[in-house]
Design a protein around this motif. Structure first.
Motif, PDB file in Angstrom:
ATOM      1  N   TYR A  78       0.873  -1.177   0.000  1.00  0.00           N
ATOM      2  CA  TYR A  78       0.000   0.000   0.000  1.00  0.00           C
ATOM      3  C   TYR A  78       0.913   1.231   0.000  1.00  0.00           C
ATOM      4  O   TYR A  78       1.697   1.436   0.923  1.00  0.00           O
ATOM      5  N   SER A  79       0.809   2.025  -1.046  1.00  0.00           N
ATOM      6  CA  SER A  79       1.635   3.230  -1.144  1.00  0.00           C
ATOM      7  C   SER A  79       0.937   4.385  -0.440  1.00  0.00           C
ATOM      8  O   SER A  79      -0.292   4.451  -0.381  1.00  0.00           O
ATOM      9  N   ALA A  80       1.745   5.299   0.085  1.00  0.00           N
ATOM     10  CA  ALA A  80       1.224   6.502   0.753  1.00  0.00           C
ATOM     11  C   ALA A  80       0.183   6.144   1.813  1.00  0.00           C
ATOM     12  O   ALA A  80      -0.929   6.668   1.822  1.00  0.00           O
ATOM     13  N   ALA A  81       0.531   5.226   2.698  1.00  0.00           N
ATOM     14  CA  ALA A  81      -0.392   4.779   3.746  1.00  0.00           C
ATOM     15  C   ALA A  81       0.246   4.979   5.115  1.00  0.00           C
ATOM     16  O   ALA A  81       1.473   5.001   5.261  1.00  0.00           O
ATOM     17  N   VAL A  82      -0.608   5.109   6.113  1.00  0.00           N
ATOM     18  CA  VAL A  82      -0.183   5.196   7.512  1.00  0.00           C
ATOM     19  C   VAL A  82      -0.549   3.879   8.185  1.00  0.00           C
ATOM     20  O   VAL A  82      -1.683   3.407   8.058  1.00  0.00           O
ATOM     21  N   ILE A  83       0.396   3.284   8.887  1.00  0.00           N
ATOM     22  CA  ILE A  83       0.191   1.968   9.480  1.00  0.00           C
ATOM     23  C   ILE A  83       0.078   2.074  10.994  1.00  0.00           C
ATOM     24  O   ILE A  83       0.629   2.996  11.613  1.00  0.00           O
ATOM     25  N   TYR A  84      -0.652   1.129  11.594  1.00  0.00           N
ATOM     26  CA  TYR A  84      -0.845   1.085  13.036  1.00  0.00           C
ATOM     27  C   TYR A  84      -0.311  -0.243  13.583  1.00  0.00           C
ATOM     28  O   TYR A  84      -0.310  -1.262  12.883  1.00  0.00           O
ATOM     29  N   ASP A  85       0.124  -0.215  14.806  1.00  0.00           N
ATOM     30  CA  ASP A  85       0.699  -1.395  15.448  1.00  0.00           C
ATOM     31  C   ASP A  85      -0.425  -2.327  15.885  1.00  0.00           C
ATOM     32  O   ASP A  85      -0.765  -2.433  17.063  1.00  0.00           O
ATOM     33  N   PHE A  86      -1.012  -3.006  14.915  1.00  0.00           N
ATOM     34  CA  PHE A  86      -2.085  -3.961  15.194  1.00  0.00           C
ATOM     35  C   PHE A  86      -2.033  -5.065  14.151  1.00  0.00           C
ATOM     36  O   PHE A  86      -2.027  -4.812  12.957  1.00  0.00           O
ATOM     37  N   LEU A  87      -1.980  -6.312  14.622  1.00  0.00           N
ATOM     38  CA  LEU A  87      -1.972  -7.465  13.742  1.00  0.00           C
ATOM     39  C   LEU A  87      -2.669  -8.611  14.462  1.00  0.00           C
ATOM     40  O   LEU A  87      -2.301  -8.972  15.582  1.00  0.00           O
TER      41      LEU A  87
ATOM     42  N   TYR B 145      -4.749   0.178   8.579  1.00  0.00           N
ATOM     43  CA  TYR B 145      -3.936   1.180   7.911  1.00  0.00           C
ATOM     44  C   TYR B 145      -4.860   2.284   7.400  1.00  0.00           C
ATOM     45  O   TYR B 145      -6.065   2.087   7.229  1.00  0.00           O
ATOM     46  N   LYS B 146      -4.284   3.434   7.137  1.00  0.00           N
ATOM     47  CA  LYS B 146      -5.034   4.573   6.598  1.00  0.00           C
ATOM     48  C   LYS B 146      -4.413   4.968   5.267  1.00  0.00           C
ATOM     49  O   LYS B 146      -3.211   5.253   5.201  1.00  0.00           O
ATOM     50  N   ASN B 147      -5.221   4.950   4.221  1.00  0.00           N
ATOM     51  CA  ASN B 147      -4.747   5.282   2.888  1.00  0.00           C
ATOM     52  C   ASN B 147      -4.875   6.785   2.688  1.00  0.00           C
ATOM     53  O   ASN B 147      -5.974   7.331   2.713  1.00  0.00           O
ATOM     54  N   THR B 148      -3.744   7.449   2.478  1.00  0.00           N
ATOM     55  CA  THR B 148      -3.753   8.909   2.303  1.00  0.00           C
ATOM     56  C   THR B 148      -3.773   9.312   0.845  1.00  0.00           C
ATOM     57  O   THR B 148      -3.774  10.497   0.531  1.00  0.00           O
TER      58      THR B 148
END
Length: 479
Positions: free
Chosen positions: A86-95, A112-115
């Motif tokens: 995923y390009s230009a995305a913000v990731i969170y510490d959750f799996l 994740y958040k797609n910007t």
């Protein structure tokens, strides 16, 4: 006494049979009677034979239909390796891993958040399902939530488990009960009488009284002014402080982790503090054992070092001084110690049960064990090492990663086979967008190209023989 004919039959049985045969030939009427009486038995034999062959034909016909005519449903099979970017995305510490669609293959969940606004496929959880209830928070502006939602037994009698939220405002910790079916708050806010320097764990005793630092039964009575559906555990009640109605802490320093030892209700609790850790009896809350001083900063993992015997793997120390200690949960004795230097911020460890009633353990460490060049040059290169108790002085380096690792887990994707690991990578800055990747590798596929690391005097086995032993490992689902 035997007469002459009987005596002769005893002495010459074959001759006697021949005489009977001749007598039958000389008596045709008797033979005709035998022939006339034979057909009913012969017809019965033919009927039995026909029934047998008819049954056999029907069985073969059913097998043919099931095997060739009726198509068997396609069994879903998980891929050996895949990667999603995923390009230009913000990731969170959750799996997380769970079987979402019921196909008996584990699915991977992450956030994740797609910007990138040009991507029309960006969706949110709200787009996919139905919101059961939504209420604004009743917390004050200065309150902060200390833990995720804790599920408690149904206290309002609506048939659904309810929720307990712990908050902190200044130095006071409070509990809030909410209906799991409607979201309405049950009663008022209740103070637990503890500060916010502790960890929290919902623990169920063997008599089904739920506690979280203090008795949930007492908290419910405080916020509602009436009794609830909870049972009273006289032994635990006697251990509660009469004034504060809470347990005394057994931790040396601040509590970092509270972990249930795998088992049923009333199982033991592993308490990890900033200065030491201790195994507590699940019913008495008294120490079972306390190991020697250990500097534990990472969450321990459970597994089986000996067959069918639970152990805990603890990371003692950090950086180049880190050691992995395997402790027997029954006695606290050190079963094995591995020197495994690591880089700051390395991923958590994991374990998978194997078919020999032990566990395979997965740890992250430096690419070159004992080398400080990576930390001096700032080139962070994490390596994934595999360990099995049957080879206590050997590590297998499966992979090395230079990108920032956000989360990691070892997973049994299908029951009793297909062990793999999941890697979530992304920008080091949790708020900065960048390339986010989710990668899956099957463990067995990585073994042939792995590097064998010997931690001491090696045995007679060659590196290839060791790889073969790791490759032959079989995995099994937990009971």
């Amino acid at each position: 006494m035997l007469d002459h004919k009987d005596l002769e039959a005893e002495i010459h049985p074959l001759k006697n049979e021949e005489r009977k045969s001749q007598e039958n030939l000389g008596n045709p009427s008797k033979n005709e009677d035998n022939v006339k009486s034979a057909p009913p038995q012969s017809r019965l034999s033919r009927c039995r034979a026909a029934a047998f062959f008819l049954s056999l034909f029907l069985c073969l016909f059913v097998v043919f239909v099931v095997s060739f005519v009726i198509p068997c449903p396609d069994r879903p099979a998980s891929q050996r390796m895949w990667r999603i970017d995923y390009s230009a995305a913000v990731i969170y510490d959750f799996l997380a891993v769970d079987d979402i669609n019921g196909d008996r293959i584990q699915d991977v969940l992450f956030l994740y958040k797609n910007t990138n606004s040009s991507n029309n496929f960006s969706r949110s959880c709200v787009d996919e399902g139905e919101t059961l209830w939504n209420h604004s928070s009743s917390f004050s502006g200065n309150a902060s939530i200390l833990s995720p939602l804790l599920q408690v037994p149904d206290v309002d009698g609506d048939g659904a488990p309810d929720l307990l939220v712990l908050t902190q405002e200044r130095e006071e910790v409070s509990g809030h009960l909410y209906s799991g079916s409607t979201g309405h708050q049950i009663g008022l806010r209740g103070s637990l009488g503890v500060d916010g320097e502790s960890g929290f764990l919902l623990h169920v005793t063997r008599t089904a009284s739920s506690l979280c630092g203090c008795s949930v039964k007492g908290l419910y009575e405080k916020v509602t002014g009436s009794g609830g559906p909870f049972k009273s555990d006289p032994h635990w009640e006697s251990m509660l402080n009469a004034t504060t109605r809470r347990m005394l802490s057994h931790s040396s320093g601040a509590v970092r982790y509270l972990m249930h030892v795998p088992g049923n209700a009333g199982a033991d609790v592993l308490l990890v503090g900033s200065e030491a850790f201790v195994l507590l009896d699940g019913q008495e809350l008294t120490p079972r054992w306390t190991p020697k001083a250990a500097h534990v900063l990472r969450k321990p993992i459970f597994g089986r070092y000996k067959p069918d015997t639970l152990a805990v793997a603890v990371e003692n120390g950090t950086g180049t001084d880190r050691q992995i200690l395997f402790l027997d949960l029954g006695t606290g004795a050190v079963l094995c110690s591995l020197a495994l230097p690591s880089l700051p911020g390395g991923p958590l460890s994991a374990s998978l049960p194997t078919a020999d009633h032990r566990s395979a353990f997965f740890f992250w460490g430096l690419h070159e064990l004992g080398s400080t060049s990576e930390t001096e040059t700032g080139e962070a290169r994490h390596s994934l090492y595999m360990f099995h108790p049957t080879l206590p002085r050997v590590l297998l380096e499966l992979a090395n990663v230079s990108t920032h690792i956000v989360a990691f887990d070892a997973v049994l994707f299908e029951p009793s086979r297909h062990a793999a690991y999941i890697l979530l990578t992304g920008p080091a800055d949790s708020e900065a967008p960048g390339l986010v990747s989710v990668i899956k590798h099957k463990v067995r596929d990585l073994v042939p190209s792995s590097r064998v690391v010997r931690l001491g005097e090696g045995g007679p086995d060659s590196d290839q023989a060791i790889r073969d032993r790791f490759s032959r490992l079989r995995y099994q689902s937990e009971a």
